[in-house]
Design a protein around this motif. Structure first.
Motif, PDB file in Angstrom:
ATOM      1  N   GLY A 147      27.197  36.707  45.945  1.00 19.14           N
ATOM      2  CA  GLY A 147      26.675  35.351  46.402  1.00 19.14           C
ATOM      3  C   GLY A 147      25.329  35.575  46.092  1.00 19.14           C
ATOM      4  N   SER A 163      22.989  33.274  47.683  1.00 21.57           N
ATOM      5  CA  SER A 163      22.399  32.272  48.621  1.00 21.57           C
ATOM      6  C   SER A 163      21.884  32.899  49.907  1.00 21.57           C
ATOM      7  CB  SER A 163      23.259  31.151  49.204  1.00 21.57           C
ATOM      8  OG  SER A 163      23.097  30.792  50.506  1.00 21.57           O
ATOM      9  N   ASP A 172      27.074  34.261  41.639  1.00 20.26           N
ATOM     10  CA  ASP A 172      27.026  32.897  41.922  1.00 20.26           C
ATOM     11  C   ASP A 172      25.980  32.351  42.577  1.00 20.26           C
ATOM     12  OD1 ASP A 172      29.040  30.552  42.951  1.00 20.26           O
ATOM     13  OD2 ASP A 172      27.649  30.918  44.681  1.00 20.26           O
ATOM     14  N   TYR A 217      20.000  26.808  46.051  1.00 21.52           N
ATOM     15  CA  TYR A 217      19.718  28.174  46.917  1.00 21.52           C
ATOM     16  C   TYR A 217      18.420  28.512  46.552  1.00 21.52           C
ATOM     17  CZ  TYR A 217      24.957  28.564  47.151  1.00 21.52           C
ATOM     18  OH  TYR A 217      26.346  28.345  47.391  1.00 21.52           O
ATOM     19  N   SER A 273      33.470  22.077  44.061  1.00 22.12           N
ATOM     20  CA  SER A 273      33.344  23.120  45.369  1.00 22.12           C
ATOM     21  C   SER A 273      33.373  22.422  46.688  1.00 22.12           C
ATOM     22  CB  SER A 273      31.952  23.734  45.325  1.00 22.12           C
ATOM     23  OG  SER A 273      31.734  24.530  46.426  1.00 22.12           O
ATOM     24  N   ASN A 274      33.969  22.613  47.758  1.00 20.33           N
ATOM     25  CA  ASN A 274      34.192  21.996  48.905  1.00 20.33           C
ATOM     26  C   ASN A 274      35.124  20.621  48.713  1.00 20.33           C
ATOM     27  OD1 ASN A 274      32.387  23.565  50.548  1.00 20.33           O
ATOM     28  ND2 ASN A 274      30.763  23.042  49.197  1.00 20.33           N
ATOM     29  N   GLN A 299      35.628  26.150  44.693  1.00 18.75           N
ATOM     30  CA  GLN A 299      35.034  27.255  45.534  1.00 18.75           C
ATOM     31  C   GLN A 299      34.764  26.507  46.934  1.00 18.75           C
ATOM     32  OE1 GLN A 299      30.794  28.795  45.896  1.00 18.75           O
ATOM     33  NE2 GLN A 299      31.620  29.361  43.904  1.00 18.75           N
ATOM     34  N   TYR A 301      34.398  31.211  49.366  1.00 20.78           N
ATOM     35  CA  TYR A 301      33.146  31.739  49.708  1.00 20.78           C
ATOM     36  C   TYR A 301      32.882  32.002  51.456  1.00 20.78           C
ATOM     37  CZ  TYR A 301      31.662  27.047  51.475  1.00 20.78           C
ATOM     38  OH  TYR A 301      31.793  25.682  52.237  1.00 20.78           O
ATOM     39  N   SER A 302      32.250  32.636  51.921  1.00 19.65           N
ATOM     40  CA  SER A 302      32.116  33.299  53.169  1.00 19.65           C
ATOM     41  C   SER A 302      33.488  33.704  53.683  1.00 19.65           C
ATOM     42  CB  SER A 302      31.698  31.847  54.216  1.00 19.65           C
ATOM     43  OG  SER A 302      30.472  31.393  53.941  1.00 19.65           O
ATOM     44  N   ASN A 348      28.233  34.367  59.202  1.00 20.65           N
ATOM     45  CA  ASN A 348      27.361  34.465  60.583  1.00 20.65           C
ATOM     46  C   ASN A 348      26.009  34.386  60.107  1.00 20.65           C
ATOM     47  OD1 ASN A 348      26.191  35.164  62.917  1.00 20.65           O
ATOM     48  ND2 ASN A 348      26.348  37.278  62.649  1.00 20.65           N
TER      49      ASN A 348
HETATM   50  N1  LIG Z   1      29.787  26.490  47.402  1.00 22.52           N
HETATM   51  C1  LIG Z   1      29.441  26.458  48.553  1.00 22.52           C
HETATM   52  O1  LIG Z   1      29.171  25.331  49.431  1.00 22.52           O
HETATM   53  C2  LIG Z   1      29.001  27.840  49.289  1.00 22.52           C
HETATM   54  C3  LIG Z   1      28.587  27.701  50.850  1.00 22.52           C
HETATM   55  C4  LIG Z   1      28.289  29.024  51.380  1.00 22.52           C
HETATM   56  C5  LIG Z   1      28.351  30.219  50.436  1.00 22.52           C
HETATM   57  N2  LIG Z   1      28.648  30.234  49.140  1.00 22.52           N
HETATM   58  C6  LIG Z   1      28.405  31.587  48.448  1.00 22.52           C
HETATM   59  O2  LIG Z   1      28.929  32.368  48.856  1.00 22.52           O
HETATM   60  C7  LIG Z   1      28.273  33.461  48.957  1.00 22.52           C
HETATM   61  C8  LIG Z   1      28.354  34.388  50.383  1.00 22.52           C
HETATM   62  O3  LIG Z   1      28.187  33.643  51.446  1.00 22.52           O
HETATM   63  P1  LIG Z   1      28.357  34.089  52.889  1.00 22.52           P
HETATM   64  O4  LIG Z   1      28.272  33.017  53.908  1.00 22.52           O
HETATM   65  O5  LIG Z   1      29.710  35.236  52.910  1.00 22.52           O
HETATM   66  O6  LIG Z   1      26.976  35.153  52.929  1.00 22.52           O
HETATM   67  P2  LIG Z   1      26.763  36.588  53.343  1.00 22.52           P
HETATM   68  O7  LIG Z   1      25.350  36.395  53.616  1.00 22.52           O
HETATM   69  O8  LIG Z   1      27.062  37.275  52.088  1.00 22.52           O
HETATM   70  O9  LIG Z   1      27.706  37.305  54.514  1.00 22.52           O
HETATM   71  C9  LIG Z   1      27.876  36.258  55.568  1.00 22.52           C
HETATM   72  C10 LIG Z   1      27.952  37.074  56.660  1.00 22.52           C
HETATM   73  O10 LIG Z   1      28.900  38.614  56.347  1.00 22.52           O
HETATM   74  C11 LIG Z   1      28.310  39.433  56.806  1.00 22.52           C
HETATM   75  N3  LIG Z   1      28.391  40.617  55.914  1.00 22.52           N
HETATM   76  C12 LIG Z   1      28.218  40.661  54.669  1.00 22.52           C
HETATM   77  N4  LIG Z   1      28.586  41.782  53.819  1.00 22.52           N
HETATM   78  C13 LIG Z   1      28.888  42.721  54.822  1.00 22.52           C
HETATM   79  C14 LIG Z   1      29.185  43.956  54.983  1.00 22.52           C
HETATM   80  N5  LIG Z   1      29.405  44.572  54.010  1.00 22.52           N
HETATM   81  N6  LIG Z   1      29.524  44.625  56.259  1.00 22.52           N
HETATM   82  C15 LIG Z   1      29.077  43.887  57.393  1.00 22.52           C
HETATM   83  N7  LIG Z   1      28.967  42.507  57.360  1.00 22.52           N
HETATM   84  C16 LIG Z   1      28.587  41.800  56.337  1.00 22.52           C
HETATM   85  C17 LIG Z   1      26.754  39.177  56.951  1.00 22.52           C
HETATM   86  O11 LIG Z   1      26.208  40.157  57.916  1.00 22.52           O
HETATM   87  P3  LIG Z   1      24.519  40.328  58.033  1.00 22.52           P
HETATM   88  O12 LIG Z   1      24.134  38.974  58.184  1.00 22.52           O
HETATM   89  O13 LIG Z   1      24.426  41.266  58.992  1.00 22.52           O
HETATM   90  O14 LIG Z   1      24.224  40.710  56.577  1.00 22.52           O
HETATM   91  C18 LIG Z   1      26.842  37.782  57.264  1.00 22.52           C
HETATM   92  O15 LIG Z   1      26.529  37.609  58.652  1.00 22.52           O
HETATM   93  C19 LIG Z   1      26.730  32.866  49.063  1.00 22.52           C
HETATM   94  O16 LIG Z   1      25.644  33.532  48.633  1.00 22.52           O
HETATM   95  C20 LIG Z   1      26.835  31.540  47.944  1.00 22.52           C
HETATM   96  O17 LIG Z   1      26.810  31.997  46.819  1.00 22.52           O
HETATM   97  C21 LIG Z   1      28.966  29.082  48.563  1.00 22.52           C
END
Ligand SMILES: NC(=O)c1ccc[n+]([C@@H]2O[C@H](COP(=O)([O-])OP(=O)(O)OC[C@H]3O[C@@H](n4cnc5c(N)ncnc54)[C@H](OP(=O)(O)O)[C@@H]3O)[C@@H](O)[C@H]2O)c1
Length: 247
Positions: free
Chosen positions: A22, A24, A50, A55, A164-165, A186, A212-213, A218
């Motif tokens: 991701g 974002s 992604d 973003y 998505s969503n 997604q 995602y997420s 967090n």
């Molecule tokens: N389609 C949509 O509407 C939508 C919405 C949201 C996201 N997305 C996509 O999904 C991607 C990922 O989103 P995400 O919400 O999962 O964001 P993320 O910033 O990748 O992760 C979210 C949380 O997981 C923790 N984390 C990530 N990797 C870790 C690891 N290896 N060890 C421990 N903690 C870890 C992060 O902690 P730290 O903060 O401490 O790093 C953060 O708190 C986005 O970049 C985007 O491409 C899409």
């Protein structure tokens, strides 16, 4: 990095690596930081990225792809699977193709592999932050917007289209008028938010679900630490010699 499994998508000749990076971040990373992170991910073996107009990461992704080609980290652009998304402020029939072309210009690509409707709604203004005022949220013209998405695929701007969503109800609406069915939905999925009904619906319709997420998002907008700090998940991961996030 071990080889990442791939999945076939309906209507798409190219398969999609099931694990993607991701792009974002909130607040958004500066261009150089984002580009460096993506380049490191390519070095580590990631091939699916992604992004989304919303973003602000399309440009750094494009620069990272160009540099990865120059450095010989990848042989061709075809080695990558790139997903981007139509932002809600452009969710009208006549704006879909120009908006997809704008994203392509940002990423400096001739085509993306997957183009998604970011959310099942239309916003009548561009926004800088969430939450947004209720007055600018409008229902999505599902038929018109999906026709625009199909046109993007027919024009070769994207290899596959999806959403998505989207809920089961919204997907039913798309499926009732689609000439090309959505290849992907997604949505947010993690161990505490499993979306069983939606997953079963999508499986029955041949729509691939991308989570995602998966670790619980967090961040300052939504989400909490329940996944990363779960004792149950930590025990399961530990038994396999992994951290919770790795597992
Ligand atoms: N389609 C949509 O509407 C939508 C919405 C949201 C996201 N997305 C996509 O999904 C991607 C990922 O989103 P995400 O919400 O999962 O964001 P993320 O910033 O990748 O992760 C979210 C949380 O997981 C923790 N984390 C990530 N990797 C870790 C690891 N290896 N060890 C421990 N903690 C870890 C992060 O902690 P730290 O903060 O401490 O790093 C953060 O708190 C986005 O970049 C985007 O491409 C899409």
């Amino acid at each position: 990095m071990a080889a990442i499994p791939q999945v076939s998508l309906i209507g798409c000749e190219k398969s999609m690596p099931v694990i993607g990076m991701g792009t974002s971040s909130y607040p958004p990373a500066d261009l150089e930081t984002a580009k460096t992170a993506i380049l490191e991910a390519i070095k580590a073996g990631y091939r699916h990225f992604d992004t989304a107009f919303a973003y602000g990461s399309e440009k750094p992704l494009g620069e990272a792809i160009a540099e990865a080609l120059t450095l010989g980290l990848i042989k061709s652009r075809d080695d990558l699977f790139i997903t981007t998304k139509l932002w809600c402020s452009f969710a009208q029939r006549d704006q879909i193709v120009p908006t997809c072309k704008m994203s392509l210009q940002n990423i400096k690509l001739d085509y993306v592999d997957l183009y998604l409707i970011h959310m099942p709604l239309r916003l009548s203004q561009m926004i800088q932050k969430t939450p947004v005022d209720k007055e600018i949220i409008h229902p999505l013209d599902v038929k018109g917007v999906w026709e625009g998405m199909e046109e993007c695929q027919k024009l070769g701007l994207t290899k596959a289209i999806g959403v998505s969503n989207f809920s089961c109800k919204k997907l039913e609406e798309v499926l009732s008028i689609a000439k090309i069915p959505p290849a992907v939905n997604q949505v947010e999925i993690n161990p505490a938010w499993q979306q069983k009904q939606l997953r079963e619906f999508c499986k029955a319709k041949g729509i691939h679900i991308t989570a995602y997420s998966p670790l619980g998002a967090n961040n300052t907008n939504w989400g909490d630490n329940r996944i990363i700090e779960s004792d149950v998940l930590a025990d399961i991961a530990k038994a396999r010699g992994k951290t919770t996030a790795q597992h």
